[in-house]
Design a protein around this motif. Structure first.
Motif, PDB file in Angstrom:
ATOM      1  N   UNK A 186      13.957   4.565 -20.642  1.00 33.46           N
ATOM      2  CA  UNK A 186      14.723   3.582 -19.785  1.00 33.46           C
ATOM      3  C   UNK A 186      15.387   4.170 -18.336  1.00 33.46           C
ATOM      4  N   UNK A 187      14.584   4.872 -18.000  1.00 39.80           N
ATOM      5  CA  UNK A 187      15.033   5.631 -16.462  1.00 39.80           C
ATOM      6  C   UNK A 187      16.210   6.277 -16.575  1.00 39.80           C
ATOM      7  N   UNK A 188      16.401   7.207 -17.791  1.00 36.79           N
ATOM      8  CA  UNK A 188      17.523   7.846 -18.040  1.00 36.79           C
ATOM      9  C   UNK A 188      17.137   9.370 -17.632  1.00 36.79           C
ATOM     10  N   UNK A 189      17.872  10.164 -17.330  1.00 41.29           N
ATOM     11  CA  UNK A 189      17.667  11.838 -17.134  1.00 41.29           C
ATOM     12  C   UNK A 189      18.891  12.522 -17.442  1.00 41.29           C
ATOM     13  N   UNK A 190      18.357  13.845 -18.161  1.00 43.74           N
ATOM     14  CA  UNK A 190      19.359  14.788 -18.237  1.00 43.74           C
ATOM     15  C   UNK A 190      19.431  15.634 -16.976  1.00 43.74           C
ATOM     16  N   UNK A 191      20.617  15.675 -16.565  1.00 47.90           N
ATOM     17  CA  UNK A 191      20.958  16.280 -15.447  1.00 47.90           C
ATOM     18  C   UNK A 191      21.928  17.436 -15.505  1.00 47.90           C
ATOM     19  N   UNK A 192      21.745  18.515 -14.499  1.00 48.82           N
ATOM     20  CA  UNK A 192      22.769  19.449 -14.255  1.00 48.82           C
ATOM     21  C   UNK A 192      22.643  20.070 -12.879  1.00 48.82           C
TER      22      UNK A 192
ATOM     23  N   UNK B  92       0.828  -1.304   0.106  1.00 46.91           N
ATOM     24  CA  UNK B  92       0.005  -0.004  -0.012  1.00 46.91           C
ATOM     25  C   UNK B  92       0.727   1.387   0.005  1.00 46.91           C
ATOM     26  N   UNK B  93       1.939   1.165  -0.455  1.00 50.67           N
ATOM     27  CA  UNK B  93       3.183   2.231  -0.625  1.00 50.67           C
ATOM     28  C   UNK B  93       2.856   3.156  -1.573  1.00 50.67           C
ATOM     29  N   UNK B  94       2.453   4.379  -1.230  1.00 48.45           N
ATOM     30  CA  UNK B  94       2.318   5.527  -2.566  1.00 48.45           C
ATOM     31  C   UNK B  94       3.483   6.488  -2.398  1.00 48.45           C
ATOM     32  N   UNK B  95       4.440   6.377  -3.390  1.00 47.36           N
ATOM     33  CA  UNK B  95       5.662   7.013  -3.382  1.00 47.36           C
ATOM     34  C   UNK B  95       5.737   8.185  -4.129  1.00 47.36           C
ATOM     35  N   UNK B  96       6.064   9.558  -3.699  1.00 50.08           N
ATOM     36  CA  UNK B  96       6.075  10.650  -4.523  1.00 50.08           C
ATOM     37  C   UNK B  96       7.617  11.263  -4.353  1.00 50.08           C
ATOM     38  N   UNK B  97       8.151  11.272  -5.581  1.00 49.87           N
ATOM     39  CA  UNK B  97       9.675  11.528  -5.695  1.00 49.87           C
ATOM     40  C   UNK B  97       9.459  12.936  -6.404  1.00 49.87           C
ATOM     41  N   UNK B  98      10.766  13.693  -6.284  1.00 52.19           N
ATOM     42  CA  UNK B  98      10.838  14.938  -6.994  1.00 52.19           C
ATOM     43  C   UNK B  98      10.452  14.826  -8.465  1.00 52.19           C
ATOM     44  N   UNK B  99      10.674  13.767  -9.286  1.00 48.56           N
ATOM     45  CA  UNK B  99      10.297  13.663 -10.740  1.00 48.56           C
ATOM     46  C   UNK B  99       8.843  13.500 -10.763  1.00 48.56           C
ATOM     47  N   UNK B 100       8.100  13.159  -9.795  1.00 46.57           N
ATOM     48  CA  UNK B 100       6.571  12.866 -10.210  1.00 46.57           C
ATOM     49  C   UNK B 100       6.044  14.277 -10.313  1.00 46.57           C
TER      50      UNK B 100
ATOM     51  N   UNK C 180      25.282   8.946  -8.683  1.00 48.32           N
ATOM     52  CA  UNK C 180      24.533   9.924  -9.526  1.00 48.32           C
ATOM     53  C   UNK C 180      23.197  10.059  -9.153  1.00 48.32           C
ATOM     54  N   UNK C 181      22.649   8.754  -8.624  1.00 49.40           N
ATOM     55  CA  UNK C 181      21.313   8.722  -8.195  1.00 49.40           C
ATOM     56  C   UNK C 181      21.020   9.257  -7.016  1.00 49.40           C
TER      57      UNK C 181
ATOM     58  N   UNK D 101      29.323  19.324 -15.679  1.00 51.36           N
ATOM     59  CA  UNK D 101      28.469  19.890 -14.761  1.00 51.36           C
ATOM     60  C   UNK D 101      28.851  21.342 -14.178  1.00 51.36           C
ATOM     61  N   UNK D 102      30.173  21.506 -13.844  1.00 53.40           N
ATOM     62  CA  UNK D 102      30.711  22.686 -13.540  1.00 53.40           C
ATOM     63  C   UNK D 102      30.518  24.062 -14.406  1.00 53.40           C
ATOM     64  N   UNK D 103      30.581  23.523 -15.755  1.00 56.10           N
ATOM     65  CA  UNK D 103      30.627  24.539 -16.849  1.00 56.10           C
ATOM     66  C   UNK D 103      29.305  24.616 -17.544  1.00 56.10           C
ATOM     67  N   UNK D 104      28.256  24.292 -16.552  1.00 53.31           N
ATOM     68  CA  UNK D 104      26.895  24.590 -16.921  1.00 53.31           C
ATOM     69  C   UNK D 104      26.381  23.669 -17.797  1.00 53.31           C
ATOM     70  N   UNK D 105      26.863  22.661 -18.204  1.00 53.53           N
ATOM     71  CA  UNK D 105      26.419  21.804 -19.248  1.00 53.53           C
ATOM     72  C   UNK D 105      25.679  20.739 -18.419  1.00 53.53           C
ATOM     73  N   UNK D 106      24.973  19.706 -19.322  1.00 54.27           N
ATOM     74  CA  UNK D 106      24.229  18.515 -18.656  1.00 54.27           C
ATOM     75  C   UNK D 106      24.934  17.258 -19.012  1.00 54.27           C
ATOM     76  N   UNK D 107      24.526  16.378 -18.140  1.00 58.19           N
ATOM     77  CA  UNK D 107      24.952  14.812 -18.529  1.00 58.19           C
ATOM     78  C   UNK D 107      23.819  13.869 -18.406  1.00 58.19           C
ATOM     79  N   UNK D 108      24.282  12.884 -19.191  1.00 58.43           N
ATOM     80  CA  UNK D 108      22.798  11.796 -19.188  1.00 58.43           C
ATOM     81  C   UNK D 108      23.080  10.650 -18.393  1.00 58.43           C
ATOM     82  N   UNK D 109      22.445  10.312 -17.387  1.00 58.74           N
ATOM     83  CA  UNK D 109      22.648   9.180 -16.520  1.00 58.74           C
ATOM     84  C   UNK D 109      21.503   8.338 -16.175  1.00 58.74           C
ATOM     85  N   UNK D 110      21.826   7.025 -16.035  1.00 54.91           N
ATOM     86  CA  UNK D 110      20.562   6.211 -15.606  1.00 54.91           C
ATOM     87  C   UNK D 110      20.625   6.409 -14.129  1.00 54.91           C
ATOM     88  N   UNK D 111      19.113   6.614 -13.603  1.00 58.68           N
ATOM     89  CA  UNK D 111      18.929   7.188 -12.326  1.00 58.68           C
ATOM     90  C   UNK D 111      17.721   6.034 -11.836  1.00 58.68           C
TER      91      UNK D 111
END
Length: 572
Positions: A390-396, A242-250, A373-374, A346-356
């Motif tokens: 596939x559970x990837x995110x573009x992160x910065x 009965x667990x209802x999870x609300x993360x930042x991405x929801x 990274x997660x 990341x420090x230079x203001x760019x993004x990276x793509x990672x599996x989270x």
């Protein structure tokens, strides 16, 4: 009078009774009831208002609470909802933040104390006509004081495991109403247990404790848990369906934690600080919760507090400095060249793509560098700008505050890692006192290649110079018998680095970032500044017999070192 700023206030009652400025999050209650879940878990970074929201839930739902606390808030416009739910439930409310001891035994006792103190709020159960004598004795087991131990409450393991279930049952029988359970900082015990080496024991304790409270509890109406990380269901929520999870991405509850743009504008206008909006946004906005861009409340409030005292105050790393940053240190220590390149982007203001992975055990966190990274995402050091299949995110990095934190930590890590190579560092330092430009250049090139550079066009030039300045200073400071000063007044201004050696050699170094990539031009500007500002004058007055003036320029991972040609020997 202006309302007081609620710095560090996480009690809703205190907030509303003492005329603090309150950003109205009361519609969180409506959304929680509409998006029903028997057990609701909210994961958000620290300092984003989780504890204050939990305090608000308790004040709203608990039998006998002060309904006037909600006067003027948005939730009171929901008349039917308030009539049905406000002040109608027994509420058990605990925080596991204090379960952070060095040993399992101490942590277990800390949990027992938390349960015992909460149970003490309900001592009226001992006089309840609706409870049998046997039931009252079961309550007494929860509040039995231990005078022979550091633990305040003498609670057996079985009683501790069943404590929330026992208390829920007794409260339901007394009030004739099922119970709401609020558990704040649910993940802290596991984090601390992992750090201090008793993880397996704590997993077993928390699994039993939460399982009985949330899974087999017929007296439960609903529960809300908060924390930074979503801990793997398999580790502590086994069998909990009965667990209802609300993360930042929801996409739901996205504006319930943190300050929205509209809320920050309103806050700044209230205190007459609307002219500072752009600075506040640059430093403290950028967290993406669902589809909402969010500011860190702690940062905004701390900077407003500072601006009210000093309109010229510079922004600071308020959020980043509220706890340790061991996680990033561990990331840097494990970093391959590929990981360093990611951090550099990341420090230079760019993004990276990672599996989270949004569901982990603490042991899995450091099994793979990819899991770090997660965790950085879950704890607020990274934000998602785009979801990818596939559970990837573009992160910065969310904002300038976190970027500067990373830069400071990179410099600290660089100093620590290079100091381990004592002989090499000694040769590097000696090259400065000997005027050996070739060796300085070669060794600095090697250090730059293995480190991280700042090239982002959005970063001010002086910030880039500070980065390389810090890196160079860290290398030179390993020379214990040198007197080294940074940004010290040595003439008519402040030189970047000034050095006095036991051999009476004075060294002045001016660092420049070559914005256009012209390293030679930047070195000439550095040497010209040394002369015009008379940076060497202070060292000469201290009796330095030999003076060396260096102009050093950087551009990404390139550098140039130039020694002033008019070197003079003052011993003659």
């Amino acid at each position: 009078m202006e309302k007081k700023l609620p710095i560090g206030i996480d009690s809703f009652v205190k907030m509303r009774k003492n005329d603090f400025f309150y950003v109205d999050k009361s519609l969180f209650i409506k959304e929680l009831l509409q998006n029903w879940g028997e057990v609701n878990l909210f994961t958000r970074p620290r300092r984003f208002g989780k504890t204050l929201n939990m305090s608000m839930l308790k004040s709203f739902f608990e039998t006998g609470s002060d309904k006037t606390l909600f006067d003027g808030l948005k939730i009171t416009e929901e008349k039917e909802l308030c009539e049905k739910y406000m002040g109608k439930f027994p509420v058990i409310s605990i925080s596991l933040k204090g379960v952070d001891r060095l040993s399992f035994e101490a942590a277990r006792d800390a949990l027992a104390n938390i349960i015992g103190k909460e149970a003490m709020r309900f001592q009226f159960l001992l006089e309840s006509e609706r409870l049998s004598e046997t039931e009252k004795k079961s309550f007494q087991r929860l509040i039995l004081v231990n005078t022979k131990s550091e633990a305040n409450f003498d609670m057996s393991d079985s009683t501790l495991f069943d404590s929330m279930q026992i208390l829920s049952f007794l409260l339901e029988k007394h009030f004739g109403q099922k119970v709401i359970i609020l558990i704040d900082e649910y993940d802290v015990p596991l984090d601390k247990a992992y750090q201090h080496g008793y993880y397996d024991e704590m997993v077993s304790l928390i699994r039993n404790f939460l399982g009985n409270a949330l899974k087999t509890n017929d007296s439960l109406y609903f529960a809300v848990l908060t924390g930074c990380l979503r801990i793997s269901k398999e580790s502590i929520f086994t069998g909990l369906n009965n667990l209802n999870v609300m993360t930042m991405s929801d996409p739901y509850f996205s504006d319930c934690f943190g300050f929205t743009e509209e809320e920050v504008v309103s806050l700044l206008q209230y205190y007459g600080l609307e002219d500072y909006h752009d600075v506040v946004k640059d430093w403290y906005d950028g967290y993406q919760f669902g589809n909402t861009s969010v500011y860190c409340p702690w940062d905004v409030l701390k900077h407003v507090q500072k601006l009210l005292r000093d309109k010229e105050a510079e922004p600071e790393n308020y959020w980043a400095n509220t706890s340790g940053n061991d996680l990033i240190y561990r990331l840097l220590q494990k970093a391959s060249q590929s990981t360093k390149n990611d951090i550099e982007q990341l420090i230079n203001g760019e993004s990276i793509i990672k599996s989270i992975r949004q569901e982990l055990t603490y042991r899995e966190v450091e099994d793979s560098i990819d899991n770090i990274w997660s965790v950085l995402y879950s704890t607020g050091y990274l934000t998602c700008i785009k979801k990818i299949p596939r559970k990837k995110m573009e992160l910065k990095l969310p904002n300038r505050e976190v970027r500067e934190l990373f830069i400071d930590l990179v410099n600290d890590w660089f100093r620590e890692s290079t100091r381990k190579d004592g002989d090499r560092i000694h040769r590097f330092c000696m090259a400065f006192s000997e005027g050996n430009v070739k060796t300085i250049q070669e060794m600095l090139d090697a250090y730059l290649w293995n480190s991280i550079s700042v090239r982002d066009t959005a970063v001010r030039r002086n910030m880039k110079e500070n980065f390389y300045h810090g890196m160079l200073l860290g290398l030179l400071q390993s020379q214990a018998d040198w007197s080294i000063r940074s940004n010290a007044e040595t003439g008519e201004g402040y030189s970047d680095i000034s050095i006095e050696t036991p051999e009476k050699t004075g060294i002045v170094i001016e660092v420049k970032y070559a914005e256009d990539g012209n390293l030679e031009k930047a070195c000439k500007e550095a040497l010209k500044q040394i002369e015009e500002k008379k940076y060497a004058l202070g060292l000469e007055r201290k009796g330095m017999r030999k003076m060396l003036r260096y102009g050093i320029s950087f551009y990404e991972k390139e550098c140039m070192v130039v020694l002033a040609k008019h070197e003079e020997d003052y011993s003659k």
